[in-house]
Design an enzyme around this catalytic site. Sequence first.
Site, short mmCIF file in Angstrom:
data_model
loop_
_atom_site.label_atom_id
_atom_site.label_comp_id
_atom_site.label_asym_id
_atom_site.label_seq_id
_atom_site.Cartn_x
_atom_site.Cartn_y
_atom_site.Cartn_z
N GLU A 285 -9.76 -13.89 -3.65
CA GLU A 285 -10.53 -13.27 -2.56
C GLU A 285 -10.80 -14.28 -1.45
OE1 GLU A 285 -13.86 -10.30 -4.19
OE2 GLU A 285 -14.10 -12.38 -4.75
N ASP B 143 -17.32 -10.90 -3.47
CA ASP B 143 -18.05 -9.95 -4.33
C ASP B 143 -17.35 -9.77 -5.67
OD1 ASP B 143 -16.15 -8.47 -2.47
OD2 ASP B 143 -16.44 -7.02 -4.07
N GLY C 7 -16.17 -13.43 1.27
CA GLY C 7 -16.40 -12.08 0.72
C GLY C 7 -16.06 -12.05 -0.75
N SER D 178 1.08 -9.84 -0.32
CA SER D 178 0.78 -8.41 -0.28
C SER D 178 1.11 -7.70 1.02
CB SER D 178 -0.69 -8.19 -0.65
OG SER D 178 -1.52 -8.99 0.16
N SER E 209 -8.08 2.51 8.69
CA SER E 209 -7.17 2.40 9.83
C SER E 209 -6.18 1.26 9.59
CB SER E 209 -7.96 2.17 11.12
OG SER E 209 -8.87 1.12 10.94
N LYS F 138 0.81 -1.23 0.00
CA LYS F 138 0.00 0.00 0.00
C LYS F 138 0.84 1.27 0.00
CE LYS F 138 -4.56 -1.27 0.59
NZ LYS F 138 -4.56 -2.56 1.23
C1 LIG Z 1 -5.32 -3.64 0.96
C2 LIG Z 1 -4.74 -4.98 0.95
C3 LIG Z 1 -5.11 -5.93 -0.02
C4 LIG Z 1 -6.20 -5.68 -1.04
O1 LIG Z 1 -5.84 -4.64 -1.92
P1 LIG Z 1 -6.93 -3.96 -2.85
O2 LIG Z 1 -6.18 -2.96 -3.64
O3 LIG Z 1 -7.98 -3.34 -1.96
O4 LIG Z 1 -7.53 -5.04 -3.68
C5 LIG Z 1 -4.46 -7.15 -0.03
N1 LIG Z 1 -3.50 -7.44 0.88
C6 LIG Z 1 -3.13 -6.56 1.84
C7 LIG Z 1 -2.07 -6.97 2.78
C8 LIG Z 1 -3.72 -5.30 1.90
O5 LIG Z 1 -3.33 -4.43 2.85
#
Ligand SMILES: *Cc1c(COP(=O)(O)O)cnc(C)c1O
Length: 323
Positions: A206, A212, A210, A306, A80, A55
């Site tokens: 996903e 969607d 959830g 991620s 948050s 992010k």
């Molecule tokens: C926000 C987040 C996601 C999902 O990302 P999107 O851009 O909302 O699809 C996946 N893994 C982690 C660790 C995140 O913080």
Amino acid sequence: MTLSLPKYQDVQEAAERLRNVVHRTPVLTSQTLNGRLDAEVFFKCENLQRVGAFKFRGAYNAIARLGKPERDAGVVTFSSGNHGQAIARAARTLGVTATIVMPLDAPKAKRNAAASYGARIITYDRLTEDRELVAGALVEQEGLTLIPPFDHPDVIAGQGTAVMELLEDVGGLDAIFVPLGGGGLLAGSLLAAHAMAPECLVYGVEPLAGNDGQQSFNKGEIVRIDPPRSIADGALTQALGEYTFPIIKRYAHDILAVPDDKLISAMQFFAERMKIVVEPTGCLGAAAVLRETVPVRGMRVGVLLSGGNVDLASYAACLAHEF
Ligand SMILES: *Cc1c(COP(=O)(O)O)cnc(C)c1O
């Protein structure tokens, strides 16, 4: 109204902006896993990114793109979780004031982390107030710029730089598996992969509770669901976005969904075999590969890990969980 969707060129420009600001995170492999799957799997470790998740890429790119008046006024967001931390940290790096709107009962650790990056914290009561209205009021009254967690062209472009690096580092891939919440990461990944490796199949993954995104992809229009319950707390979005959905609809190969127990097994695999901490949401793409949701035999496969932000008590509980 037609939206101006981000393109691959925006991902390339984001990569320039992020050079020497984000970590070029490592790509790890496991011989044991490759042997078991009879495939070559490359893990892009965004759990080792600044603030512990990809992010930071989108947050920094979006703030860096603002003009001087917007930067002087400051930015606001209502997440948050990892996005909020990323905004706080990126804003500080760029000398911009960040305001994070958080529920009154947000975990202390999250509040303290954002505050330690110098962000202003505004709290709201989640039973009686709407976080988007609270943030909207700050935009009106103080001229702040709202940076949403996924549905924003500059956020999407920034997130795309992770898969861009992965493809630069390991070369052609047959498939890539990407965690999916609101779709900023997946949309950015699709822009990068479509341009750099057009034959590569890109999957969004996903939490099953959830799904969607899976429903929306299959139906061809955005489906909104009730607030889901899953340990994948970074992917509890109720609907894909106006910017993210058209890109996903056009370029994604498919959207998969995995149950929470597979996320726990994946966390255990990463701790035991690969010696890395990956949060439940960060395991979504990996869980689809580990349980062979789609065949990967003989393929070169990329997996986006991620994030790695998980509080120690719940991490310990996941590691101790016996199946
Ligand atoms: C926000 C987040 C996601 C999902 O990302 P999107 O851009 O909302 O699809 C996946 N893994 C982690 C660790 C995140 O913080």
